[in-house]
Design a protein around this motif. Structure first.
Motif, short mmCIF file in Angstrom:
data_model
loop_
_atom_site.label_atom_id
_atom_site.label_comp_id
_atom_site.label_asym_id
_atom_site.label_seq_id
_atom_site.Cartn_x
_atom_site.Cartn_y
_atom_site.Cartn_z
N UNK A 33 4.90 17.58 3.35
CA UNK A 33 3.63 16.88 3.13
C UNK A 33 3.86 15.58 2.35
N UNK A 34 4.71 15.66 1.32
CA UNK A 34 5.02 14.45 0.55
C UNK A 34 5.70 13.41 1.43
N UNK A 35 6.61 13.86 2.28
CA UNK A 35 7.35 12.96 3.16
C UNK A 35 6.40 12.27 4.15
N UNK A 36 5.56 13.04 4.80
CA UNK A 36 4.63 12.46 5.77
C UNK A 36 3.64 11.52 5.09
N UNK A 37 3.22 11.88 3.88
CA UNK A 37 2.32 10.98 3.16
C UNK A 37 3.02 9.66 2.88
N UNK A 38 4.24 9.73 2.35
CA UNK A 38 5.00 8.51 2.02
C UNK A 38 5.24 7.66 3.27
N UNK A 39 5.51 8.32 4.39
CA UNK A 39 5.79 7.60 5.63
C UNK A 39 4.55 6.88 6.16
N UNK A 40 3.38 7.37 5.82
CA UNK A 40 2.14 6.79 6.33
C UNK A 40 1.35 6.03 5.28
N UNK A 41 1.88 5.96 4.08
CA UNK A 41 1.22 5.26 2.97
C UNK A 41 1.18 3.76 3.24
N UNK A 42 0.11 3.12 2.82
CA UNK A 42 0.00 1.67 2.92
C UNK A 42 0.74 1.06 1.72
N UNK A 43 1.95 0.59 1.96
CA UNK A 43 2.81 0.10 0.88
C UNK A 43 2.31 -1.19 0.25
N UNK A 44 1.27 -1.77 0.80
CA UNK A 44 0.65 -2.94 0.16
C UNK A 44 -0.31 -2.52 -0.94
N UNK A 45 -0.50 -1.22 -1.12
CA UNK A 45 -1.44 -0.71 -2.11
C UNK A 45 -0.81 -0.47 -3.48
N UNK A 46 0.43 -0.84 -3.64
CA UNK A 46 1.07 -0.71 -4.95
C UNK A 46 2.02 0.46 -5.04
N UNK A 47 2.57 0.66 -6.23
CA UNK A 47 3.64 1.64 -6.42
C UNK A 47 3.26 2.82 -7.31
#
Length: 126
Positions: A33-47
């Protein structure tokens, strides 16, 4: 993953309340679940959110590699001076944190693979 997990993941990904998302991610004990979330996260939204994933004990090495790649970590390998001189403090902190965790293999599991499909030029840099 079953349908319940997929629905939960979609709801998390589309939720705009960062505090809620962070609290949910802290309680996830499923590395996929963590992996799929990270893979689909909008990386423009910060860290902030990726940092929560990285600090979750269930975070797998493959997820760490994925996040390093998505955060443009190869720039750290190419020129650490460029990273040090960057004005993007949050990005620098995240890159250093994930880089150190990857180097020390500080992950509970190493079951998820990640292949960034690098080309010959990129591979020669690393």
């Amino acid at each position: 993953m079953d349908e319940k997990d997929i629905i939960f993941l979609e709801q998390l990904l589309y939720n705009t309340d960062e505090d809620y998302v962070v609290s949910q991610l802290k309680n996830i004990d499923n590395p996929l679940l963590l992996h799929y979330f990270a893979a689909n996260y909008n990386w423009n939204s910060g860290f902030d959110v990726p940092t929560v994933i990285l600090e979750n004990e269930a975070c797998d090495l493959g997820t760490g590699l994925l996040m390093f790649h998505y955060a443009d970590g190869y720039r750290l390998l190419e020129s650490s001076d460029e990273i040090s001189s960057s004005s993007l403090e949050e990005w620098k902190v995240f890159l250093r944190k994930i880089y150190n965790k990857l180097l020390s293999l500080d992950f509970k599991s190493q079951d998820i693979s990640f292949d960034p499909e690098l080309n010959k030029n990129t591979k020669s840099i690393s």
